[in-house]
Design an enzyme around this catalytic site. Structure first.
Site, short mmCIF file in Angstrom:
data_model
loop_
_atom_site.label_atom_id
_atom_site.label_comp_id
_atom_site.label_asym_id
_atom_site.label_seq_id
_atom_site.Cartn_x
_atom_site.Cartn_y
_atom_site.Cartn_z
CG ASP A 198 -2.11 0.88 1.10
OD1 ASP A 198 -2.30 1.46 0.02
OD2 ASP A 198 -2.86 1.02 2.09
CG HIS A 224 0.13 1.85 -9.26
ND1 HIS A 224 -0.12 1.56 -7.94
CD2 HIS A 224 -0.95 2.56 -9.69
CE1 HIS A 224 -1.30 2.07 -7.59
NE2 HIS A 224 -1.82 2.68 -8.63
CG LEU A 274 9.17 -17.35 -3.31
CD1 LEU A 274 8.84 -17.36 -1.82
CD2 LEU A 274 9.78 -16.01 -3.70
C1 FPP Z 1 -1.88 0.24 -3.31
O1 FPP Z 1 -1.41 1.53 -3.37
C2 FPP Z 1 -1.34 -0.54 -4.42
C3 FPP Z 1 -2.08 -1.14 -5.38
C4 FPP Z 1 -3.54 -1.07 -5.45
C5 FPP Z 1 -1.46 -1.86 -6.46
C6 FPP Z 1 -0.23 -2.61 -6.12
C7 FPP Z 1 0.34 -3.20 -7.30
C8 FPP Z 1 1.65 -3.22 -7.59
C9 FPP Z 1 2.67 -2.64 -6.70
C10 FPP Z 1 2.16 -3.87 -8.81
C11 FPP Z 1 1.48 -5.18 -9.13
C12 FPP Z 1 2.33 -5.90 -10.03
C13 FPP Z 1 2.07 -7.10 -10.54
C14 FPP Z 1 3.13 -7.79 -11.24
C15 FPP Z 1 0.78 -7.80 -10.38
P1 FPP Z 1 -2.48 2.69 -3.50
O2 FPP Z 1 -2.65 3.03 -4.94
O3 FPP Z 1 -3.73 2.30 -2.81
O4 FPP Z 1 -1.75 3.85 -2.76
P2 FPP Z 1 -2.41 4.98 -1.89
O5 FPP Z 1 -3.11 4.31 -0.76
O6 FPP Z 1 -1.25 5.80 -1.46
O7 FPP Z 1 -3.35 5.72 -2.80
#
Ligand code: FPP
Length: 250
Positions: free
Chosen positions: A30, A47, A141
């Site tokens: 997050d 992201h 893993l």
């Molecule tokens: C939360 O941050 C993150 C997500 C919803 C997406 C996480 C995904 C990735 C890091 C990459 C995934 C990669 C693959 C290969 C599947 P947020 O956007 O909710 O952040 P915020 O709370 O600060 O708005």
């Protein structure tokens, strides 16, 4: 419950007991959006940076001999985000895997998906299915991406499947126990997480593995996912190793 601040952190890799590594670590990644906002960048930049953290974390989990690493990549609720962001997120598996798959194969990692795959766009499905197929024979893993995953919906589907079997006389009500229910979940072939990590200072589960996390140790950190580094992961493992797991006993 919270991590220490960076200032009083003296986490040393040598303190980690390699014979007491959590077998299954689950991470709610997050804070990508906030990371980007702090830098005046569009949310998607967070992201993109978050993918580098995934690469680092997978390498480190592999090094410590973690058996399963589950990463919450997209929840069933994330569809509510603005369409361009959803599209970007749906492209991430393709971007990540086209670059990282050779290294994952070399590291003997097995890619696995937990979630409602059928509702993913074709290009997302194709990318993850390719990675799953090409790593199917690896026995290192397990890298488990929770993609279009929601725990309540998973449990409802489990209950429906049990009810169908009862209705068809293939199962009696007395046979419904924890193992029976666990066997109906998308994670039926995985041991439950031992350690849950959530980054960015939020202290909630957000519909993530509600059944499976019943006995997990929780560790929360204020660090945003793109900033989550090796020493943060080490700290999480050290905190886990200093907790006593009693599973309801004394
Ligand atoms: C939360 O941050 C993150 C997500 C919803 C997406 C996480 C995904 C990735 C890091 C990459 C995934 C990669 C693959 C290969 C599947 P947020 O956007 O909710 O952040 P915020 O709370 O600060 O708005």
């Amino acid at each position: 419950m919270f991590s220490k601040t960076k200032h009083d952190q003296s986490v040393m890799e040598r303190d980690i007991q390699l014979d007491n590594i959590p077998k299954h670590i689950a991470i709610i990644m997050d804070g990508n959006g906030r990371w980007a906002k702090k830098r005046g960048l569009p949310r998607v930049a967070g992201h993109r940076e978050g993918m580098n953290t995934i690469r680092r974390t997978v390498r480190q989990a592999n090094k410590y001999g973690v058996k399963i690493l589950t990463l919450y990549a997209f929840s069933t609720e994330n569809w509510k985000r603005p369409r361009p962001e959803v599209e970007f997120l749906m492209r991430l598996p393709e971007r990540f895997l086209s670059k990282e798959l050779p290294e994952l194969i070399e590291q003997n990692v097995r890619v696995r998906i937990t979630g409602e795959k059928d509702k993913l766009p074709e290009y997302t499905k194709r990318a993850v299915e390719k990675a799953v197929a090409e790593t199917a024979h690896n026995d290192g893993l397990i890298l488990n991406f929770a993609l279009n995953y929601g725990s309540r919906s998973e449990m409802i589907q489990g209950i429906q499947s049990i009810c169908r079997d009862v209705k068809d006389n293939n199962l009696s009500i007395d046979e419904i126990d924890e193992a029976c229910f666990t066997g109906r979940l998308m994670t039926h072939d995985l041991d439950d997480p031992d350690l849950l990590i959530r980054t960015s200072g939020e202290i909630r589960l957000s519909n993530f593995m509600l059944w499976q996390l019943a006995y997990a140790e929780f560790w929360f950190t204020n660090v945003l996912w793109p900033d989550f580094k090796e020493d943060d992961f080490q700290e999480a493992i050290l905190v886990y190793q200093n907790r006593q797991r009693r599973y309801g006993g004394v």
